[in-house]
Design an enzyme around this catalytic site. Structure first.
Site, PDB file in Angstrom:
ATOM      1  N   LYS A   8     -24.050  14.638 -23.975  1.00 51.70           N
ATOM      2  CA  LYS A   8     -22.921  15.514 -23.629  1.00 51.70           C
ATOM      3  C   LYS A   8     -22.066  14.834 -22.565  1.00 51.70           C
ATOM      4  CE  LYS A   8     -24.515  16.798 -19.339  1.00 51.70           C
ATOM      5  NZ  LYS A   8     -23.941  16.296 -18.090  1.00 51.70           N
ATOM      6  N   ASP A 131     -29.238  22.154 -17.936  1.00 51.75           N
ATOM      7  CA  ASP A 131     -28.342  21.740 -19.032  1.00 51.75           C
ATOM      8  C   ASP A 131     -28.950  21.976 -20.416  1.00 51.75           C
ATOM      9  OD1 ASP A 131     -26.538  20.848 -17.180  1.00 51.75           O
ATOM     10  OD2 ASP A 131     -27.014  18.722 -17.416  1.00 51.75           O
TER      11      ASP A 131
END
Ligand code: C5P
Length: 280
Positions: A8, A131
């Site tokens: 990401k 996350d």
């Protein structure tokens, strides 16, 4: 079962302040990118974890912790073999470890006939790391709280980007600590970014990309600033730090320009990879 675990990038990262639980409140637009690790998950007599990088093998690996947590939750003995082919640089601010853990949770749930609901999986993910819920979602999102409260974002363009990193590494904990010590002025890039996204204004959206950690990362690891400047020289419309660094990304108007920039950075000895934002 073969699963991809995408990296990401943080298109924005605003720090809202230190919370009473020791975490920082944040607001960050995160997006998965095509750079990925690969996992192979299959039934076995016991829990076996293997990786192409021997230094990542061991009980500490988030894949092993995710597997143990999953089997504990479904009250079964862990009987699985997990093989991880690591390609995402680490620790880099690219969420590689978090994405591997999310892939393990998703894969084990499938392998065991989906005993856990999506919300139960998200809860397990949040208990493993801030996350990991985003990685489980696998779509662009505005992440709030300590990162685990997700609002899916639709309509993000599949921008061409180059992810790059030098030889230096940064510890997330150290970056947060230095950020607190520096007492920097708060930023609010996420608000401008989301407003531009809602208006369909790609140029403004690219301009709004930013990361509150940059001043700290630039001091702790000056290479990050250098690579951002190099990306800008090579035509990036914006070049920012991802997460707590030290990886950076540049946004390019075409695949050709991104490929050229990645090649030039590779020739300078950096890890650089041309990728695309996964928008849905
Ligand atoms: O949640 P995770 O294990 O990924 O966080 C790693 C470290 O990063 C935490 O121990 C904390 O020091 C810092 N962190 C934080 N605020 C967040 C997320 C992470 O301070 N929102």
């Amino acid at each position: 079962m073969k699963i991809k675990a995408n990296a990401k990038i943080n298109l924005t990262l605003d720090i809202l302040g230190l919370r009473s639980d020791g975490y920082h409140g944040l607001k960050s637009v995160m997006a998965p990118i095509t750079l990925c690790d690969s996992l192979d998950i299959e039934e076995s007599d016991s829990l076996i974890f293997d990786c192409n990088l021997p230094e990542l093998c061991g009980e500490d690996n988030l894949c092993v912790r995710a597997a143990r947590l999953f089997y504990k939750q479904i009250e079964k003995e862990p009987r699985v073999r997990i093989y991880l082919e690591k390609k995402i640089p680490f620790p880099a601010g690219l969420g590689g470890g978090s994405s591997d853990a999310a892939a393990v949770l998703k894969g084990l749930n499938k392998l065991n006939g989906s005993p856990l609901s999506e919300s139960a999986l998200l809860e397990l993910a949040a208990s493993l790391g801030s996350d990991i819920p985003f990685c489980l979602l696998g779509k662009p999102a505005l992440c709030q709280g300590r990162g685990e409260l997700l609002t899916e974002l639709c309509g993000l363009p599949s921008l061409n980007i180059v992810v790059a990193i030098g030889s230096g590494r940064l510890s997330t904990v150290a970056v947060y600590r230095e950020y607190d010590a520096a007492r920097l002025k708060a930023r609010s890039d996420s608000k401008a970014f989301v407003a531009a996204l809602n208006r369909g204004d790609t140029a403004e959206l690219i301009k709004a990309m930013g990361n509150a950690f940059e001043p700290v990362a630039d001091i702790l690891c000056p290479e990050t600033k250098l690579i951002r400047e190099k990306l800008a020289e090579l035509g990036a419309l914006n070049a920012r730090l991802s997460g707590s660094g030290p990886s950076v990304f540049g946004v390019f108007e075409s695949e050709e320009k991104a490929a050229n920039a990645a090649r030039q950075l590779q020739n300078m000895g950096y890890f650089a990879m041309e990728c695309v934002i996964i928008s849905e």
